[in-house]
Design a protein around this motif. Structure first.
Motif, PDB file in Angstrom:
ATOM      1  N   ALA A 106      37.308  34.069  30.653  1.00  0.00           N
ATOM      2  CA  ALA A 106      37.157  32.843  31.599  1.00  0.00           C
ATOM      3  C   ALA A 106      37.885  33.506  32.797  1.00  0.00           C
ATOM      4  N   ILE A 107      38.690  34.343  32.986  1.00  0.00           N
ATOM      5  CA  ILE A 107      39.458  34.904  34.298  1.00  0.00           C
ATOM      6  C   ILE A 107      38.171  35.616  35.058  1.00  0.00           C
ATOM      7  N   MET A 108      37.290  36.335  34.517  1.00  0.00           N
ATOM      8  CA  MET A 108      36.418  37.136  34.879  1.00  0.00           C
ATOM      9  C   MET A 108      35.298  36.132  35.344  1.00  0.00           C
ATOM     10  N   PHE A 109      35.174  35.092  34.824  1.00  0.00           N
ATOM     11  CA  PHE A 109      34.000  34.317  35.364  1.00  0.00           C
ATOM     12  C   PHE A 109      34.506  33.079  36.274  1.00  0.00           C
ATOM     13  N   GLY A 110      35.784  33.350  36.945  1.00  0.00           N
ATOM     14  CA  GLY A 110      36.457  32.687  38.075  1.00  0.00           C
ATOM     15  C   GLY A 110      37.343  31.558  37.741  1.00  0.00           C
ATOM     16  N   LEU A 126      44.694  44.324  30.557  1.00  0.00           N
ATOM     17  CA  LEU A 126      43.401  43.983  30.628  1.00  0.00           C
ATOM     18  C   LEU A 126      43.007  44.531  31.981  1.00  0.00           C
ATOM     19  N   PHE A 127      43.491  43.881  32.851  1.00  0.00           N
ATOM     20  CA  PHE A 127      43.065  44.138  34.194  1.00  0.00           C
ATOM     21  C   PHE A 127      44.135  45.148  35.006  1.00  0.00           C
ATOM     22  N   SER A 128      44.395  46.128  34.583  1.00  0.00           N
ATOM     23  CA  SER A 128      45.425  46.875  35.268  1.00  0.00           C
ATOM     24  C   SER A 128      44.884  47.794  36.336  1.00  0.00           C
ATOM     25  N   GLU A 129      43.579  47.714  36.238  1.00  0.00           N
ATOM     26  CA  GLU A 129      42.918  48.574  37.378  1.00  0.00           C
ATOM     27  C   GLU A 129      42.178  47.706  38.350  1.00  0.00           C
ATOM     28  N   GLN A 130      42.350  46.385  38.271  1.00  0.00           N
ATOM     29  CA  GLN A 130      41.704  45.397  39.083  1.00  0.00           C
ATOM     30  C   GLN A 130      42.694  45.101  40.231  1.00  0.00           C
ATOM     31  N   ASP A 161      42.381  43.025  42.547  1.00  0.00           N
ATOM     32  CA  ASP A 161      42.322  41.526  43.130  1.00  0.00           C
ATOM     33  C   ASP A 161      42.868  40.692  42.047  1.00  0.00           C
ATOM     34  N   TYR A 162      43.217  41.218  40.948  1.00  0.00           N
ATOM     35  CA  TYR A 162      43.855  40.423  39.582  1.00  0.00           C
ATOM     36  C   TYR A 162      45.342  39.971  40.324  1.00  0.00           C
ATOM     37  N   ILE A 163      45.463  38.761  40.032  1.00  0.00           N
ATOM     38  CA  ILE A 163      46.843  38.155  40.614  1.00  0.00           C
ATOM     39  C   ILE A 163      47.568  37.375  39.314  1.00  0.00           C
ATOM     40  N   ALA A 164      48.928  37.486  38.995  1.00  0.00           N
ATOM     41  CA  ALA A 164      49.759  36.731  38.197  1.00  0.00           C
ATOM     42  C   ALA A 164      50.890  36.077  38.998  1.00  0.00           C
ATOM     43  N   LYS A 165      50.782  34.800  39.130  1.00  0.00           N
ATOM     44  CA  LYS A 165      51.757  34.350  40.087  1.00  0.00           C
ATOM     45  C   LYS A 165      52.780  33.541  39.161  1.00  0.00           C
ATOM     46  N   SER A 166      54.061  33.494  39.696  1.00  0.00           N
ATOM     47  CA  SER A 166      55.153  32.994  38.490  1.00  0.00           C
ATOM     48  C   SER A 166      55.649  31.982  39.598  1.00  0.00           C
ATOM     49  N   LEU A 167      55.946  30.552  38.914  1.00  0.00           N
ATOM     50  CA  LEU A 167      56.420  29.361  39.755  1.00  0.00           C
ATOM     51  C   LEU A 167      57.262  28.709  39.076  1.00  0.00           C
ATOM     52  N   MET A 168      58.331  27.929  39.534  1.00  0.00           N
ATOM     53  CA  MET A 168      59.299  27.194  39.001  1.00  0.00           C
ATOM     54  C   MET A 168      59.143  25.640  39.304  1.00  0.00           C
ATOM     55  N   ILE A 169      58.594  24.953  38.510  1.00  0.00           N
ATOM     56  CA  ILE A 169      58.062  23.541  38.937  1.00  0.00           C
ATOM     57  C   ILE A 169      58.872  22.555  37.618  1.00  0.00           C
ATOM     58  N   PHE A 179      47.208  32.903  36.563  1.00  0.00           N
ATOM     59  CA  PHE A 179      46.544  34.107  36.057  1.00  0.00           C
ATOM     60  C   PHE A 179      45.208  33.984  36.864  1.00  0.00           C
ATOM     61  N   TYR A 180      44.633  34.893  37.655  1.00  0.00           N
ATOM     62  CA  TYR A 180      43.289  34.592  38.194  1.00  0.00           C
ATOM     63  C   TYR A 180      43.069  35.862  39.044  1.00  0.00           C
ATOM     64  N   PHE A 181      41.535  35.921  39.565  1.00  0.00           N
ATOM     65  CA  PHE A 181      41.050  36.941  40.521  1.00  0.00           C
ATOM     66  C   PHE A 181      41.163  36.175  41.843  1.00  0.00           C
ATOM     67  N   ASP A 182      41.935  36.661  42.999  1.00  0.00           N
ATOM     68  CA  ASP A 182      41.994  35.896  44.080  1.00  0.00           C
ATOM     69  C   ASP A 182      40.683  36.114  44.956  1.00  0.00           C
ATOM     70  N   THR A 183      39.588  36.947  44.460  1.00  0.00           N
ATOM     71  CA  THR A 183      38.236  37.074  45.130  1.00  0.00           C
ATOM     72  C   THR A 183      37.448  36.020  44.643  1.00  0.00           C
ATOM     73  N   LEU A 184      37.836  35.416  43.291  1.00  0.00           N
ATOM     74  CA  LEU A 184      36.844  34.382  42.576  1.00  0.00           C
ATOM     75  C   LEU A 184      37.339  32.955  42.668  1.00  0.00           C
ATOM     76  N   ILE A 185      38.623  32.658  42.945  1.00  0.00           N
ATOM     77  CA  ILE A 185      39.040  31.454  42.964  1.00  0.00           C
ATOM     78  C   ILE A 185      38.963  30.804  44.521  1.00  0.00           C
ATOM     79  N   ASP A 186      38.999  29.336  44.574  1.00  0.00           N
ATOM     80  CA  ASP A 186      38.992  28.636  45.628  1.00  0.00           C
ATOM     81  C   ASP A 186      40.340  28.041  45.907  1.00  0.00           C
ATOM     82  N   TYR A 187      41.332  28.423  46.902  1.00  0.00           N
ATOM     83  CA  TYR A 187      42.602  28.364  46.809  1.00  0.00           C
ATOM     84  C   TYR A 187      42.827  26.754  47.281  1.00  0.00           C
TER      85      TYR A 187
END
Length: 479
Positions: free
Chosen positions: A87-91, A17-21, A23-31, A39-47
């Motif tokens: 929802a990802i596109m809305f931040g 869906l976001f192959s051409e974006q 600023d799209y980030i898919a981060k994997s974590l082990m918790i 999954f998010y846009f790094d230009t839209l979220i507050d870290y």
């Protein structure tokens, strides 16, 4: 409708869906031994929000349910990938934990907005100095603080296939005419457009007379003005990305009302209201009247004034109609120049340009002294109107009035005003007559003049509010 699948299938869906974006980030974590994907846009979220309210709580309580750990108010769940992608596109950040067939939509969007400032186009001498901004939530917050009532209703719409612009309609349920609200709902719901750039888009898409020069919706940047019209049974539309709100339905007389009228005595409010209405006719008719009297009907003026007028045009090169057209066009050019340039430079250009041009054209015998006075008075009369839309419409109407007067004299000017009156009487806004003559005493109290507040016990009847009573016993202290 795609349902939430495994982590790998979900990530593949978002990657496609976001192959051409970029600023799209898919981060994997082990918790806590469990794999988690964000999954998010790094230009839209507050870290900082992600770190404080998502990651740290998960590290402290890795085995608890997500809804018990994440401390974010804007929290929803879904099993539909389409909703998550939107929802990802809305931040929002999308969280998925391995082994769960559920997506968590977390509101961590970065909020960048300017502070609430003073109104720039509707300044007043007295009263509040807060103005709407481009953030819709902030605008709704301002209105909620002004109207703390359960009857104050906000209905939101999403308009624009691509822009997905959020639009809010506000009204007071116990006062508004619900037939008008439902008609507005029907018109907004029927809009099918790629994007909504400004409230002007909505104005043109829901207005009834598509080709009329007269504004049919009232624009404002003042929350207090929006509140006052809500209290009369009207509706207010606010859009994301614009500091202007739309008030509807309104009548012709609404465009001559100013917040200053209600922060001063009713004597002054009435005088200023009447002055604005007089300036409406001056802006349209004064240059045309000058041309008709000069070329066709000099007998309408006293003989001394006629002699002065004739002596001022004796050596003028061009006929009166070209004098008037050239001066009005020159005013429009100066006005546009002062708006587009920086503020200090624009003011200098306006003053210096007006003085230089006025002096040179008179000394060159291109226009008469009287025409310079007429043009200056016409320009000042157009600026006195509180509504920019009405002021612009009136300035444009002065041109056909001028043409008709140059062809038929005073008869052409009278005919033009008759056509305007007929046109106004034919117009409707949301089914309400646009030009409601203030024949009844109750309707005239806030149209031609501003009556004392204690005498306006009934709301204006033009919108047929469900609750007509505004004041019950305003001066009960007096025995």
């Amino acid at each position: 409708m795609k349902a939430c699948l495994s982590i790998e299938a979900t990530e593949q869906y978002f990657n496609e869906l976001f192959s051409e974006q970029s600023d799209y980030i898919a981060k994997s974590l082990m918790i806590g031994g469990a794999e988690i994907r964000l999954f998010y846009f790094d230009t839209l979220i507050d870290y900082s929000l992600v770190q404080e309210y998502i990651l740290q709580p998960l590290l402290l309580r890795p085995n608890d349910a997500i809804q018990d750990v994440v401390s974010i108010l804007d929290y929803t769940e879904t099993d539909r990938l389409e909703d998550a992608g939107q929802a990802i596109m809305f931040g929002k950040a999308i969280l998925l934990r391995k082994g769960e067939n559920k997506l968590y939509l977390l509101g961590v969007d970065l909020k960048k907005e300017r502070s609430i400032n003073i109104p720039t186009n509707e300044r007043v001498l007295r009263g509040p100095n807060e103005a709407f901004i481009e953030n819709l939530d902030t605008n709704l917050n301002l209105m909620r603080k002004l109207i703390s009532s359960k009857d104050f209703i906000v209905r939101t719409y999403t308009i624009g296939r691509l822009s997905q612009t959020k639009v809010a309609v506000m009204y007071i349920k116990s006062i508004a005419n619900m037939a008008i609200i439902e008609e507005l709902h029907k018109r907004l719901s029927s809009i099918d457009i790629d994007y909504v750039e400004a409230p002007g888009f909505i104005d043109e898409l829901i207005r009834e007379k598509k080709y009329s020069l007269f504004p049919q919706l009232l624009f404002t940047e003042r929350p207090d003005r929006a509140r006052s019209y809500l209290m009369e049974g009207k509706a207010v539309i606010s859009t994301a990305g614009s500091p202007d709100a739309i008030i509807l339905p309104v009548t012709f007389w609404s465009f001559f009302q100013s917040p200053d009228d209600y922060h001063s005595s009713w004597f002054l409010g009435t005088a200023f209201r009447f002055l604005r209405i007089c300036c409406f006719f001056i802006t349209i008719g004064l240059p045309a009247f000058y041309v008709s009297v000069n070329a066709f009907n000099p007998q309408l003026l006293p003989i001394n004034f006629v002699n002065t007028l004739q002596s001022s045009v004796t050596n003028v090169t061009f006929p009166p109609v070209f004098e008037a057209l050239s001066m009005i066009l020159m005013l429009e050019i100066l006005r546009e120049a002062t708006i587009r340039l920086a503020s200090p430079i624009g003011q200098t250009i306006g003053v210096v340009g007006g003085i230089v041009i006025g002096t040179v054209v008179v000394q060159s015998n291109l226009v008469s002294n009287t025409m310079v006075i007429v043009a200056a008075l016409t320009g000042l009369a157009s600026f006195i109107m509180p509504s920019y839309e009405m002021s612009s419409a009136v300035r444009l109407l002065s041109y056909p009035a001028l043409i008709l007067s140059s062809l038929f004299g005073l008869l052409g000017l009278v005919f033009f005003f008759m056509v305007i009156c007929i046109h106004l009487c034919q117009m409707n806004t949301m089914g309400i007559p646009y030009y409601s003559p203030p024949f009844s005493l109750n309707d005239a109290k806030d149209t031609l003049f501003r009556a004392p507040i204690w005498s306006m016990r009934k709301r204006p009847g033009e919108t047929a509010p469900s609750n007509h009573t505004r004041l019950r016993n305003p001066r009960s202290w007096k025995r």
